[in-house]
Scaffold this motif. Structure first.
Motif, PDB file in Angstrom:
ATOM      1  N   GLY A   1     -24.295 -10.813  -7.934  1.00 29.99           N
ATOM      2  CA  GLY A   1     -23.823 -10.315  -6.642  1.00 29.99           C
ATOM      3  C   GLY A   1     -24.712  -9.223  -6.084  1.00 29.99           C
ATOM      4  O   GLY A   1     -25.507  -8.614  -6.804  1.00 29.99           O
ATOM      5  N   PHE A   2     -24.598  -8.970  -4.789  1.00 34.33           N
ATOM      6  CA  PHE A   2     -25.438  -7.976  -4.131  1.00 34.33           C
ATOM      7  C   PHE A   2     -24.700  -7.394  -2.928  1.00 34.33           C
ATOM      8  O   PHE A   2     -23.764  -7.992  -2.386  1.00 34.33           O
ATOM      9  CB  PHE A   2     -26.757  -8.607  -3.665  1.00 34.33           C
ATOM     10  N   THR A   3     -25.123  -6.218  -2.518  1.00 32.47           N
ATOM     11  CA  THR A   3     -24.636  -5.613  -1.280  1.00 32.47           C
ATOM     12  C   THR A   3     -25.739  -5.723  -0.231  1.00 32.47           C
ATOM     13  O   THR A   3     -26.926  -5.679  -0.570  1.00 32.47           O
ATOM     14  CB  THR A   3     -24.259  -4.144  -1.489  1.00 32.47           C
ATOM     15  N   SER A   4     -25.349  -5.871   1.013  1.00 36.94           N
ATOM     16  CA  SER A   4     -26.362  -6.146   2.034  1.00 36.94           C
ATOM     17  C   SER A   4     -26.066  -5.436   3.343  1.00 36.94           C
ATOM     18  O   SER A   4     -24.931  -5.057   3.635  1.00 36.94           O
ATOM     19  CB  SER A   4     -26.455  -7.653   2.287  1.00 36.94           C
ATOM     20  N   VAL A   5     -27.140  -5.282   4.106  1.00 32.08           N
ATOM     21  CA  VAL A   5     -27.075  -4.735   5.462  1.00 32.08           C
ATOM     22  C   VAL A   5     -27.765  -5.718   6.390  1.00 32.08           C
ATOM     23  O   VAL A   5     -28.899  -6.124   6.125  1.00 32.08           O
ATOM     24  CB  VAL A   5     -27.793  -3.368   5.555  1.00 32.08           C
ATOM     25  N   ILE A   6     -27.099  -6.114   7.437  1.00 29.31           N
ATOM     26  CA  ILE A   6     -27.702  -6.964   8.455  1.00 29.31           C
ATOM     27  C   ILE A   6     -28.288  -6.073   9.538  1.00 29.31           C
ATOM     28  O   ILE A   6     -27.615  -5.173  10.046  1.00 29.31           O
ATOM     29  CB  ILE A   6     -26.663  -7.915   9.080  1.00 29.31           C
ATOM     30  N   ILE A   7     -29.542  -6.307   9.877  1.00 29.33           N
ATOM     31  CA  ILE A   7     -30.159  -5.581  10.984  1.00 29.33           C
ATOM     32  C   ILE A   7     -30.445  -6.565  12.108  1.00 29.33           C
ATOM     33  O   ILE A   7     -31.166  -7.552  11.934  1.00 29.33           O
ATOM     34  CB  ILE A   7     -31.452  -4.869  10.553  1.00 29.33           C
ATOM     35  N   THR A   8     -29.856  -6.279  13.242  1.00 27.68           N
ATOM     36  CA  THR A   8     -30.052  -7.074  14.453  1.00 27.68           C
ATOM     37  C   THR A   8     -29.892  -6.128  15.626  1.00 27.68           C
ATOM     38  O   THR A   8     -29.722  -4.920  15.432  1.00 27.68           O
ATOM     39  CB  THR A   8     -29.067  -8.254  14.507  1.00 27.68           C
ATOM     40  N   ASN A   9     -29.953  -6.610  16.846  1.00 30.55           N
ATOM     41  CA  ASN A   9     -29.730  -5.725  17.983  1.00 30.55           C
ATOM     42  C   ASN A   9     -28.244  -5.511  18.204  1.00 30.55           C
ATOM     43  O   ASN A   9     -27.422  -6.321  17.799  1.00 30.55           O
ATOM     44  CB  ASN A   9     -30.389  -6.294  19.243  1.00 30.55           C
ATOM     45  N   ASP A  10     -27.913  -4.427  18.878  1.00 31.13           N
ATOM     46  CA  ASP A  10     -26.508  -4.038  19.013  1.00 31.13           C
ATOM     47  C   ASP A  10     -25.637  -5.135  19.617  1.00 31.13           C
ATOM     48  O   ASP A  10     -24.525  -5.385  19.150  1.00 31.13           O
ATOM     49  CB  ASP A  10     -26.374  -2.738  19.814  1.00 31.13           C
ATOM     50  N   PHE A  11     -26.126  -5.848  20.618  1.00 30.35           N
ATOM     51  CA  PHE A  11     -25.329  -6.885  21.271  1.00 30.35           C
ATOM     52  C   PHE A  11     -24.993  -8.039  20.324  1.00 30.35           C
ATOM     53  O   PHE A  11     -24.015  -8.748  20.506  1.00 30.35           O
ATOM     54  CB  PHE A  11     -26.059  -7.439  22.507  1.00 30.35           C
ATOM     55  N   HIS A  12     -25.793  -8.202  19.281  1.00 30.31           N
ATOM     56  CA  HIS A  12     -25.717  -9.364  18.395  1.00 30.31           C
ATOM     57  C   HIS A  12     -24.981  -9.072  17.090  1.00 30.31           C
ATOM     58  O   HIS A  12     -24.684  -9.982  16.314  1.00 30.31           O
ATOM     59  CB  HIS A  12     -27.158  -9.812  18.102  1.00 30.31           C
ATOM     60  N   ALA A  13     -24.667  -7.806  16.838  1.00 33.85           N
ATOM     61  CA  ALA A  13     -24.148  -7.394  15.531  1.00 33.85           C
ATOM     62  C   ALA A  13     -22.795  -8.019  15.211  1.00 33.85           C
ATOM     63  O   ALA A  13     -22.564  -8.457  14.076  1.00 33.85           O
ATOM     64  CB  ALA A  13     -24.054  -5.868  15.473  1.00 33.85           C
ATOM     65  N   TYR A  14     -21.891  -8.066  16.189  1.00 39.99           N
ATOM     66  CA  TYR A  14     -20.543  -8.583  15.913  1.00 39.99           C
ATOM     67  C   TYR A  14     -20.601 -10.021  15.403  1.00 39.99           C
ATOM     68  O   TYR A  14     -19.991 -10.366  14.389  1.00 39.99           O
ATOM     69  CB  TYR A  14     -19.681  -8.513  17.169  1.00 39.99           C
ATOM     70  N   ARG A  15     -21.332 -10.876  16.100  1.00 35.94           N
ATOM     71  CA  ARG A  15     -21.379 -12.289  15.724  1.00 35.94           C
ATOM     72  C   ARG A  15     -22.079 -12.462  14.374  1.00 35.94           C
ATOM     73  O   ARG A  15     -21.677 -13.288  13.552  1.00 35.94           O
ATOM     74  CB  ARG A  15     -22.082 -13.099  16.816  1.00 35.94           C
ATOM     75  N   ALA A  16     -23.119 -11.666  14.135  1.00 38.42           N
ATOM     76  CA  ALA A  16     -23.829 -11.761  12.867  1.00 38.42           C
ATOM     77  C   ALA A  16     -22.922 -11.380  11.700  1.00 38.42           C
ATOM     78  O   ALA A  16     -22.896 -12.071  10.668  1.00 38.42           O
ATOM     79  CB  ALA A  16     -25.062 -10.849  12.896  1.00 38.42           C
ATOM     80  N   VAL A  17     -22.172 -10.301  11.832  1.00 38.60           N
ATOM     81  CA  VAL A  17     -21.270  -9.882  10.767  1.00 38.60           C
ATOM     82  C   VAL A  17     -20.160 -10.906  10.563  1.00 38.60           C
ATOM     83  O   VAL A  17     -19.777 -11.220   9.432  1.00 38.60           O
ATOM     84  CB  VAL A  17     -20.673  -8.494  11.078  1.00 38.60           C
ATOM     85  N   ARG A  18     -19.665 -11.460  11.656  1.00 41.95           N
ATOM     86  CA  ARG A  18     -18.620 -12.495  11.546  1.00 41.95           C
ATOM     87  C   ARG A  18     -19.142 -13.697  10.762  1.00 41.95           C
ATOM     88  O   ARG A  18     -18.462 -14.226   9.876  1.00 41.95           O
ATOM     89  CB  ARG A  18     -18.157 -12.921  12.934  1.00 41.95           C
TER      90      ARG A  18
END
Length: 246
Positions: free
Chosen positions: A190-207
């Motif tokens: 297992g691993f912990t992660s951070v998604i980096i994208t632009n602010d407008f795109h963060a919600y959909r990426a995390v979902r």
């Protein structure tokens, strides 16, 4: 008389908004790769201008309906902006996943450069984390997004051995899904992660990350000001689609 002046002001605002959006599209054609979002924003721009032109002939009920739709759409855009700027990273995560955002030839776009710059800032605070760069070969490119992103990071001092390429994906869901498949091999426990994208795109990426079993944190990189209308309009449509047809 007062109502007439108000109507004239509203019509001028509509004309100005539509024309400015069209000018923005023309500018983007010269600095970004063309995609269907350009057409969608152009249609909206023309619709706004036509709405101003026929403003006096439209019924009060239809004006109310249009106003309600605009308030809802602006509300969604505001939500996306706020969510994207609420970074909750701990700087002790195992992995950074940088989502692709298009190339100009073999160079990263300004939007993508902002994502990579945020990854570099994170790397300075947590140099132990691996950085996964994502994105395959686009229709208008000669190298994969992942390769261009890797070159950008290496040129700015990120160690080559800390970069992992995922170079087969074609969209956000695949960015995350394919990256997850690779990372399971690196971190079988297992691993912990951070998604980096632009602010407008963060919600959909995390979902999407949660849908595939990665409960990732996020960092919302700055969105270039000249791409704000296009990106927020397109992202609002994408979010509505997954809300209506998850």
């Amino acid at each position: 008389m007062k109502d007439l002046k108000v109507k004239q002001i509203i019509k001028k605002i509509l004309y100005a908004t539509g024309i400015l959006l069209l000018i923005n599209i023309v500018f983007l054609i010269f600095v970004a790769n063309f995609h269907i979002g350009f057409v969608f924003l152009a249609v909206i721009s023309i619709a706004i201008i036509l709405y101003g032109y026929y403003f006096d002939e439209i019924s009060k009920f239809l004006h109310i309906v249009i106003a309600i739709i605009c308030v809802i759409l602006l509300g969604i855009m505001t939500f996306l902006a706020i969510y994207g700027n609420l970074d909750v990273v701990q700087y002790d995560e195992d992995v950074i996943i940088v989502l692709g955002a298009g190339l100009i030839g073999e160079d990263v776009s300004r939007t993508l450069a902002n994502r990579l710059d945020s990854a570099i800032e994170y790397h300075r605070q947590n140099p132990y984390a691996f950085i996964v760069v994502t994105g395959g070969l686009g229709d208008q490119t000669t190298i994969t997004e992942a390769e261009a992103m890797k070159r950008y990071l290496i040129d700015r001092g990120v160690p080559r051995e800390k970069i992992i390429k995922e170079d087969s994906s074609r969209n956000t869901f695949q960015n995350l899904s394919f990256a997850n498949d690779i990372l399971i091999e690196y971190f079988p426990e297992g691993f912990t992660s951070v998604i980096i994208t632009n602010d407008f795109h963060a919600y959909r990426a995390v979902r999407f990350s949660r849908e595939i079993g990665m409960d990732s944190k996020h960092i919302g990189a700055r969105t270039p000001i000249y791409t704000v209308p296009l990106n927020f309009v397109r992202e609002t449509v994408a979010v509505l689609r997954i809300w209506i047809m998850p």
